[in-house]
Write an enzyme that holds these catalytic residues in place. Structure first.
Site, short mmCIF file in Angstrom:
data_model
loop_
_atom_site.label_atom_id
_atom_site.label_comp_id
_atom_site.label_asym_id
_atom_site.label_seq_id
_atom_site.Cartn_x
_atom_site.Cartn_y
_atom_site.Cartn_z
N GLY A 149 0.84 -1.20 0.00
CA GLY A 149 0.00 0.00 0.00
C GLY A 149 0.87 1.25 0.00
N GLY A 155 -0.32 4.56 0.15
CA GLY A 155 -0.98 5.76 0.64
C GLY A 155 -0.21 6.36 1.80
N GLY A 214 1.45 3.76 4.28
CA GLY A 214 2.57 3.02 3.68
C GLY A 214 3.78 3.90 3.48
CG PHE A 258 -13.91 18.54 10.72
CD1 PHE A 258 -13.73 19.64 9.92
CD2 PHE A 258 -13.75 17.27 10.16
CE1 PHE A 258 -13.41 19.49 8.57
CE2 PHE A 258 -13.44 17.12 8.83
CZ PHE A 258 -13.26 18.22 8.03
CD GLN A 316 -17.55 8.15 9.00
OE1 GLN A 316 -16.55 8.53 8.40
NE2 GLN A 316 -17.79 8.43 10.26
CG HIS A 358 -19.14 11.87 4.26
ND1 HIS A 358 -19.85 13.01 3.99
CD2 HIS A 358 -17.98 12.27 4.85
CE1 HIS A 358 -19.14 14.07 4.41
NE2 HIS A 358 -18.00 13.64 4.92
CG LEU A 372 -15.93 13.60 0.79
CD1 LEU A 372 -17.02 13.04 1.69
CD2 LEU A 372 -14.56 13.37 1.41
CD GLU A 380 -17.52 16.19 9.54
OE1 GLU A 380 -17.70 15.02 9.14
OE2 GLU A 380 -17.13 16.46 10.67
NE ARG A 392 -17.17 12.70 8.39
CZ ARG A 392 -15.94 12.52 7.94
NH1 ARG A 392 -15.44 11.31 7.82
NH2 ARG A 392 -15.21 13.56 7.60
CG HIS A 398 -16.49 8.81 3.83
ND1 HIS A 398 -15.91 9.31 2.69
CD2 HIS A 398 -15.85 9.41 4.87
CE1 HIS A 398 -14.96 10.19 3.04
NE2 HIS A 398 -14.90 10.25 4.35
CD GLU A 430 -10.63 3.53 5.05
OE1 GLU A 430 -10.00 4.40 4.43
OE2 GLU A 430 -11.82 3.28 4.83
NE ARG A 460 -12.66 8.09 9.26
CZ ARG A 460 -12.73 9.27 8.63
NH1 ARG A 460 -12.33 10.38 9.21
NH2 ARG A 460 -13.20 9.33 7.39
CB SER A 462 -9.41 8.86 8.48
OG SER A 462 -9.59 9.94 7.60
CG LEU A 463 -6.21 12.93 6.22
CD1 LEU A 463 -6.00 14.37 5.79
CD2 LEU A 463 -5.56 12.00 5.22
#
Lengths: 262, 575
Positions: B19, B21, B24, B129, B242, B244, B254, B257, B288, B353, B377, B388, B393-394
């Site tokens: 991975g 992202g 990784g 948020f 989740q 969204h 997306l 938010e 959410r 989402h 994730e 969440r 998540s980031l």
């Protein structure tokens, strides 16, 4: 609505074109049409995809001879009269297939990069140039405990260039890239400029000098195709223009008003 | 120095990272800087990973923006919001670790060159948020994932870490109960490669694309979760998916938010700001799960627009602020719905989402299989529990990319050097399997089965779930799996065969779908994102536990594991 698609696989002497009938639907994108062709007619049709939301830069291809992201290009907009290409003319001698502009949307792989299969090109050349400008942040001093402060204005200027998604549409639209395989190209130069203007770096002219070569900043001919095809409105031509001016000013300073000073 | 008899398609490294992202890439940096060799395998170029699409931001209690009445933020407040948001299902030791690391993580990214949006005083900007008691979300306009992913990719490129782009991992290899490597299909050539390593880190992201309506990139098919399950590891809390609240009507892209964080409001067809009825205090900035259910309720009650959507109205925010703070959202609305949010409301509907559940790992990222780790994730270290919060998540990807890599580095000296044999035989097995797939003719259509599976998940395991309907859904999944055995693909070439990749992805989607379904059926309560119309209340006595699913004699077995509580005692969630 017909989709006319460039087909090529290793071993074929020359490419062929296949035409697929696509169900019309409001808002349908070229990417959606490609998926439809792949699932309904021919699962060997090859094209890259990922986010389908115009943020990942995967699906740039030549659509009606203009480099664009397949995911954000709507079929309806094309058939409703895809007016003159947004960029200045450039020669694509290997792409001569005619198409019916009223009935068909023509999809071909990005030029200036070797084709692997159908719409998939080998991006190595593009990323080699990206790496050649050493695109990594070099801080001007030791890391502070907290964040380095930046003015919102500085961030705004940086953001014009950090929004680049490295899709290679500019690389494919650039006539100079088409004739000079050594040219660094618009995306990599814009990336280099992004680091040059980062107020946290303080590298002086060092960054600019990385591309102070005939195949770097000085190869650009200002066709401005790069900016006009960019899906994110990045202006590589502006970066190149500023960089050249700064280099000229530097040389003037170094050589002094007399011209040939030591 | 160890000399490997490297065959062209057999590779030896200390650590395999699957991975490319944020998780990784961050892990690769940590490993490389510790002098460890690694190979990063990704089925797409790392910059095409789904992390790039993250819009809103990353939570950290920097306290750059004061709260109401001059209150200052703290990691404890962040942890409280996260645990409450999770409906008390998150493991509090993991939440504490993440929230304590958050400020340093945001700062670290700045030090690597990430361009964050700035306040007038030059500090990193933060915005409110959903579900957060503070303006805590650091952001880069609405391109936060993009900015961070490019920064980390730049760092990985400068470190010259080997990245195997467009390598699709086809199996994990285990020997003597340990994970000793993997096999992977090089998509563009069709070659099967083998990788031998002391440790393997899964960082493959979520499984949103087992649902027909998802904000996720098309590539998010749950590969890592399925690989882990097949290798004998467990999955955790897979039923917590989740939805969204605001995805663009039609394409389900997306709409962050952040749009509501900047002041956007949801409006039904009667022009009513309905969220105040569902969450009197937080209104549009409720978490959410709450907002998604509210929208579905409005639509079901006939107060949505024809076609099943509501409006997200940003017009009162003003053009200047929209251009400054939400430029990407504006472009998405214009490109994909033909709507300019400066002058018109955006049509939105809920869509899958995020996957709160994932590979069951401990606090160090270790799975039940020695040598196999997971983070981000694809994992469930359980910082999100049943729901969440946006901006977490980031944060999880970068915090645990680093921390799990660090725990791998600590473990490496005692890990044995794996033998080549098992990986070589796995490569041969995979060669035979691919030949088998390409050799089949007639039978079922690949894409029909994929679409049917996604539709089943969407209709039977969506926002509102009910026992009988889910049982039917499970039966449909099994029937589709039967049909999938007869799929053949027309493209018989090895090189750049995307149908083959889709076929292999579908094989991954089935066990992931089944685990999700079984988890949802056995959880007879409503908690966070999991809403049972037949069991509308949370039931801590019977269900304050993690759902564990694993392979047992070829079937997926369900069991449970305790939740780690701590600072915060479960209470009713009111927003």
């Amino acid at each position: 609505m017909m989709l006319k698609v460039f087909r090529f696989s290793p071993g074929m002497e020359k490419p062929r074109y296949d035409t697929f009938a696509i169900e019309p639907a409001p808002g349908k994108t070229v990417l959606a049409a490609l998926f439809e062709a792949q699932s309904r007619y021919d699962d060997s049709l090859a094209f890259r995809y990922s986010c389908r939301g115009a943020v990942c830069g995967t699906c740039a291809m030549l659509i009606n001879r203009v480099p664009r992201l397949a995911c954000r290009t709507r079929l309806g907009a094309l058939s409703a009269g895809d007016s003159d290409p947004p960029h200045s003319h450039y020669d694509l001698p290997h792409l001569t297939e005619p198409w019916d502009k009223k009935e068909e949307v023509l999809v071909e792989p990005l030029p200036n990069l070797p084709v692997i299969k159908d719409l998939i090109v080998d991006m190595d050349e593009f990323f080699t140039r990206y790496r050649s400008v050493e695109p990594v942040f070099r801080p001007g001093g030791p890391d502070p405990e907290k964040e380095r402060l930046m003015t919102p204005e500085a961030v705004r200027e940086l953001e014009r260039y950090t929004t680049c998604i490295l899709c290679a549409a500019c690389f494919a639209a650039c006539p100079v890239n088409g004739k000079n395989p050594r040219y660094t190209g618009p995306a990599a130069l814009a990336k280099l400029y992004r680091f040059h203007i980062d107020p946290r770096e303080q590298q002086g002219p060092a960054r600019l000098r990385t591309a102070d070569t005939p195949d770097g900043w000085w190869a650009c001919e200002f066709h401005t195709n790069c900016r006009r095809v960019c899906p994110k409105d990045v202006p590589p031509d502006k970066a190149i223009g500023h960089a050249r001016q700064e280099l000229k000013d530097l040389k003037k300073k170094e050589t002094g008003p007399g011209g040939d000073g030591a | 120095m160890v000399v490997h008899r490297d065959q062209p398609s057999l590779h030896h490294v200390d650590v395999i990272i699957i991975g490319g992202g944020l998780t990784g890439l961050r892990a690769a940096l940590q490993l490389s800087r510790a002098g460890r060799s690694c190979a990063l395998l990704s089925k797409v170029h790392p910059l095409r990973s789904h992390s790039v699409a993250a819009q809103g931001g990353m939570n950290a209690s920097l306290g750059n923006v004061p709260g109401t009445e001059g209150a200052t933020d703290s990691w404890e407040r962040h942890a409280y919001d996260t645990v409450k948001g999770s409906d008390y299902l998150a493991d509090q030791n993991a939440v504490v670790r993440m929230c304590r690391e958050a400020p340093a993580t945001v700062i670290e990214l700045e030090h690597m060159g990430t361009v964050w949006s700035q306040l007038e005083d030059g500090k990193i900007a933060q915005r409110p948020f959903g579900g957060a008691g503070f303006p805590r979300t650091c952001y880069a306009a609405d391109r936060t994932g993009h900015n961070i992913l490019h920064t980390l990719y730049e760092q990985v490129t400068a470190e010259k870490i080997p990245v195997y782009e467009e390598f699709f991992v086809t199996s994990l290899v285990t020997a003597g109960g340990r994970c000793t490597g993997c096999t992977a299909l090089e998509i563009m050539t069709g070659t099967i490669h083998g990788f031998c390593a002391k440790a393997t880190l899964l960082a493959t992201g979520g499984f949103g694309r087992i649902f027909s309506r998802s904000t996720n990139a098309i590539i998010n098919t749950g590969d890592g979760q399925a690989l882990a399950l097949r290798a004998g590891a467990s999955l955790k809390d897979m039923e917590f998916v989740q939805f969204h609240p605001t995805s663009l009507l039609g394409s389900n892209i997306l709409i962050s938010e952040a749009a509501r964080g900047e002041g956007g409001v949801l409006v039904n067809k009667n022009g009513e700001r309905f969220m105040t009825r569902y969450a009197p205090r937080s209104a549009d900035l409720a978490p959410r799960d709450v907002v998604a259910r509210a929208i579905e309720n409005e639509i079901a009650a006939g107060r949505g627009f024809d076609g099943g959507y509501v409006h997200l109205d940003l017009r009162h925010i003003g053009e200047e602020r929209i251009r400054e703070r939400l430029p990407g959202i504006r472009l998405i609305a214009m490109d994909f719905a033909g709507v300019d949010p400066v002058t018109e409301p955006i049509p939105v509907q809920p869509a899958q989402h995020y996957s709160m559940g994932g590979i069951d790992v401990g606090i160090e990222g270790q799975s039940g299989i020695p040598g196999l780790y997971a983070a981000g994730e694809c994992a469930c270290i359980s910082v999100h529990g049943a729901n969440r919060l946006g901006g977490n998540s980031l944060l999880e990807t970068v915090v645990f990319g680093r921390l799990v890599a660090a725990s791998i580095i600590r473990a490496l000296p005692s890990e044995p050097v794996p033998a080549d044999g098992p990986v070589l035989s796995a490569v041969q097995e995979m060669e035979a399997k691919v030949s088998g797939i390409l050799g089949k003719s007639g039978g079922e259509q690949l894409f029909t089965v994929i679409d049917s599976l996604k539709e089943t998940m969407n209709t039977k395991f969506g926002i509102f779930r009910e026992g009988n309907s889910m049982e039917k859904g499970l039966a449909e999944i099994s029937a589709l799996r039967e049909r999938a055995g007869n799929i053949s693909i027309s493209d018989k070439n090895r090189a750049a065969n995307q149908a083959l990749v889709r076929y292999l992805e579908l094989e991954y989607m089935f066990p992931v779908a089944e685990a999700t379904a079984l988890g949802a059926i056995q959880r007879k309560e409503s908690r966070g994102s999991h809403t049972r119309t037949d069991y509308p209340a949370r039931d801590d006595d019977r269900f304050l536990f993690h759902t564990i699913t694993r392979n047992l004699n070829g079937k997926i077995a369900v069991s449970s594991a305790p939740v780690t509580l701590g600072m915060f005692t479960p209470e009713e969630r009111v927003y």
